[in-house]
Write a protein that holds these residues in place. Sequence first.
Motif, PDB file in Angstrom:
ATOM      1  N   VAL A 148     -17.944  10.352  12.527  1.00 40.41           N
ATOM      2  CA  VAL A 148     -18.830   9.336  13.088  1.00 40.41           C
ATOM      3  C   VAL A 148     -18.027   8.064  13.330  1.00 40.41           C
ATOM      4  O   VAL A 148     -17.261   7.619  12.480  1.00 40.41           O
ATOM      5  N   TYR A 149     -18.207   7.480  14.525  1.00 42.14           N
ATOM      6  CA  TYR A 149     -17.490   6.274  14.932  1.00 42.14           C
ATOM      7  C   TYR A 149     -18.472   5.241  15.461  1.00 42.14           C
ATOM      8  O   TYR A 149     -19.580   5.576  15.869  1.00 42.14           O
ATOM      9  N   SER A 150     -18.025   3.991  15.472  1.00 41.16           N
ATOM     10  CA  SER A 150     -18.801   2.922  16.091  1.00 41.16           C
ATOM     11  C   SER A 150     -17.848   1.837  16.584  1.00 41.16           C
ATOM     12  O   SER A 150     -16.673   1.794  16.201  1.00 41.16           O
ATOM     13  N   GLN A 151     -18.360   0.966  17.451  1.00 41.24           N
ATOM     14  CA  GLN A 151     -17.563  -0.121  18.023  1.00 41.24           C
ATOM     15  C   GLN A 151     -17.180  -1.131  16.949  1.00 41.24           C
ATOM     16  O   GLN A 151     -17.918  -1.316  15.982  1.00 41.24           O
ATOM     17  N   VAL A 152     -16.031  -1.770  17.137  1.00 40.20           N
ATOM     18  CA  VAL A 152     -15.685  -2.922  16.320  1.00 40.20           C
ATOM     19  C   VAL A 152     -16.030  -4.176  17.129  1.00 40.20           C
ATOM     20  O   VAL A 152     -16.156  -4.122  18.349  1.00 40.20           O
ATOM     21  N   GLU A 153     -16.162  -5.290  16.452  1.00 38.31           N
ATOM     22  CA  GLU A 153     -16.479  -6.546  17.134  1.00 38.31           C
ATOM     23  C   GLU A 153     -15.215  -7.123  17.764  1.00 38.31           C
ATOM     24  O   GLU A 153     -14.094  -6.763  17.394  1.00 38.31           O
ATOM     25  N   GLY A 154     -15.407  -8.028  18.707  1.00 38.86           N
ATOM     26  CA  GLY A 154     -14.275  -8.713  19.307  1.00 38.86           C
ATOM     27  C   GLY A 154     -13.874  -8.165  20.660  1.00 38.86           C
ATOM     28  O   GLY A 154     -12.718  -8.289  21.058  1.00 38.86           O
ATOM     29  N   ASN A 155     -14.812  -7.555  21.368  1.00 38.32           N
ATOM     30  CA  ASN A 155     -14.540  -7.021  22.695  1.00 38.32           C
ATOM     31  C   ASN A 155     -15.529  -7.614  23.691  1.00 38.32           C
ATOM     32  O   ASN A 155     -16.717  -7.731  23.403  1.00 38.32           O
ATOM     33  N   ILE A 156     -15.024  -7.983  24.851  1.00 42.43           N
ATOM     34  CA  ILE A 156     -15.864  -8.497  25.924  1.00 42.43           C
ATOM     35  C   ILE A 156     -15.956  -7.405  26.980  1.00 42.43           C
ATOM     36  O   ILE A 156     -14.933  -6.928  27.478  1.00 42.43           O
ATOM     37  N   ILE A 157     -17.184  -6.999  27.304  1.00 37.21           N
ATOM     38  CA  ILE A 157     -17.431  -5.887  28.218  1.00 37.21           C
ATOM     39  C   ILE A 157     -18.072  -6.405  29.489  1.00 37.21           C
ATOM     40  O   ILE A 157     -18.944  -7.272  29.442  1.00 37.21           O
ATOM     41  N   SER A 158     -17.674  -5.829  30.625  1.00 36.53           N
ATOM     42  CA  SER A 158     -18.280  -6.181  31.899  1.00 36.53           C
ATOM     43  C   SER A 158     -18.430  -4.921  32.746  1.00 36.53           C
ATOM     44  O   SER A 158     -17.587  -4.028  32.690  1.00 36.53           O
ATOM     45  N   ASP A 159     -19.511  -4.863  33.510  1.00 33.00           N
ATOM     46  CA  ASP A 159     -19.710  -3.770  34.462  1.00 33.00           C
ATOM     47  C   ASP A 159     -19.166  -4.203  35.813  1.00 33.00           C
ATOM     48  O   ASP A 159     -19.503  -5.280  36.308  1.00 33.00           O
ATOM     49  N   MET A 160     -18.320  -3.356  36.408  1.00 34.00           N
ATOM     50  CA  MET A 160     -17.766  -3.640  37.726  1.00 34.00           C
ATOM     51  C   MET A 160     -17.909  -2.397  38.590  1.00 34.00           C
ATOM     52  O   MET A 160     -17.214  -1.408  38.373  1.00 34.00           O
ATOM     53  N   ASP A 161     -18.856  -2.431  39.524  1.00 36.23           N
ATOM     54  CA  ASP A 161     -19.090  -1.317  40.443  1.00 36.23           C
ATOM     55  C   ASP A 161     -19.303   0.008  39.711  1.00 36.23           C
ATOM     56  O   ASP A 161     -18.733   1.029  40.070  1.00 36.23           O
ATOM     57  N   GLY A 162     -20.106   0.003  38.664  1.00 27.12           N
ATOM     58  CA  GLY A 162     -20.437   1.225  37.955  1.00 27.12           C
ATOM     59  C   GLY A 162     -19.440   1.635  36.882  1.00 27.12           C
ATOM     60  O   GLY A 162     -19.643   2.624  36.191  1.00 27.12           O
ATOM     61  N   GLU A 163     -18.346   0.891  36.739  1.00 32.25           N
ATOM     62  CA  GLU A 163     -17.353   1.184  35.707  1.00 32.25           C
ATOM     63  C   GLU A 163     -17.334   0.040  34.706  1.00 32.25           C
ATOM     64  O   GLU A 163     -17.577  -1.111  35.060  1.00 32.25           O
ATOM     65  N   LYS A 164     -17.050   0.363  33.463  1.00 31.06           N
ATOM     66  CA  LYS A 164     -16.947  -0.671  32.437  1.00 31.06           C
ATOM     67  C   LYS A 164     -15.491  -1.082  32.275  1.00 31.06           C
ATOM     68  O   LYS A 164     -14.600  -0.237  32.234  1.00 31.06           O
ATOM     69  N   VAL A 165     -15.285  -2.379  32.205  1.00 30.53           N
ATOM     70  CA  VAL A 165     -13.974  -2.922  31.857  1.00 30.53           C
ATOM     71  C   VAL A 165     -14.163  -3.753  30.589  1.00 30.53           C
ATOM     72  O   VAL A 165     -15.235  -4.303  30.345  1.00 30.53           O
ATOM     73  N   MET A 166     -13.114  -3.787  29.783  1.00 34.57           N
ATOM     74  CA  MET A 166     -13.219  -4.439  28.492  1.00 34.57           C
ATOM     75  C   MET A 166     -11.966  -5.254  28.223  1.00 34.57           C
ATOM     76  O   MET A 166     -10.859  -4.850  28.578  1.00 34.57           O
ATOM     77  N   PHE A 167     -12.168  -6.402  27.570  1.00 40.53           N
ATOM     78  CA  PHE A 167     -11.057  -7.201  27.083  1.00 40.53           C
ATOM     79  C   PHE A 167     -11.181  -7.257  25.567  1.00 40.53           C
ATOM     80  O   PHE A 167     -12.227  -7.632  25.034  1.00 40.53           O
ATOM     81  N   SER A 168     -10.104  -6.862  24.883  1.00 41.73           N
ATOM     82  CA  SER A 168     -10.080  -6.926  23.433  1.00 41.73           C
ATOM     83  C   SER A 168      -9.500  -8.267  23.014  1.00 41.73           C
ATOM     84  O   SER A 168      -8.330  -8.553  23.283  1.00 41.73           O
ATOM     85  N   ILE A 169     -10.322  -9.066  22.361  1.00 44.42           N
ATOM     86  CA  ILE A 169      -9.862 -10.362  21.878  1.00 44.42           C
ATOM     87  C   ILE A 169      -8.815 -10.167  20.781  1.00 44.42           C
ATOM     88  O   ILE A 169      -7.847 -10.915  20.690  1.00 44.42           O
ATOM     89  N   VAL A 170      -8.979  -9.126  19.984  1.00 47.28           N
ATOM     90  CA  VAL A 170      -8.092  -8.877  18.850  1.00 47.28           C
ATOM     91  C   VAL A 170      -6.664  -8.575  19.304  1.00 47.28           C
ATOM     92  O   VAL A 170      -5.707  -9.139  18.789  1.00 47.28           O
ATOM     93  N   ASN A 171      -6.507  -7.673  20.299  1.00 49.31           N
ATOM     94  CA  ASN A 171      -5.145  -7.301  20.700  1.00 49.31           C
ATOM     95  C   ASN A 171      -4.739  -7.863  22.062  1.00 49.31           C
ATOM     96  O   ASN A 171      -3.624  -7.619  22.522  1.00 49.31           O
ATOM     97  N   GLY A 172      -5.639  -8.612  22.720  1.00 47.22           N
ATOM     98  CA  GLY A 172      -5.289  -9.279  23.965  1.00 47.22           C
ATOM     99  C   GLY A 172      -5.043  -8.354  25.142  1.00 47.22           C
ATOM    100  O   GLY A 172      -4.324  -8.700  26.068  1.00 47.22           O
ATOM    101  N   LYS A 173      -5.680  -7.178  25.137  1.00 43.90           N
ATOM    102  CA  LYS A 173      -5.479  -6.198  26.208  1.00 43.90           C
ATOM    103  C   LYS A 173      -6.766  -5.974  26.990  1.00 43.90           C
ATOM    104  O   LYS A 173      -7.868  -6.070  26.441  1.00 43.90           O
TER     105      LYS A 173
END
Length: 90
Positions: free
Chosen positions: A6-31
């Motif tokens: 069983v897994y779950s998300q960790v905090e510290g990610n910014i998510i955005s929907d762009m044309d039906g795809e999700k993009v994410m920025f990880s604040i923790v690792n800067g990627k």
Amino acid sequence: MTIDCVYSQVEGNIISDMDGEKVMFSIVNGKYYNLGEVGGAIWDLLQEPNSINGMVSQLQEEYDVDEKTCEMQVMEFIAMLHKEGLIKQN
């Protein structure tokens, strides 16, 4: 890693929907990550703790994919997310 893990998300990610795809920025690792459409669906399933088996079942309801292929691809994607520190094992 097994289908019952069983897994779950960790905090510290910014998510955005762009044309039906999700993009994410990880604040923790800067990627930035392009999760794509199916990866975005998996990400959504991780908002609450979820097993690989549970995610496979839910994805099969939405997408036309056989169980073994879905399981393999979910496990590979989960392994990548875990390696990058974007999810945690519960």
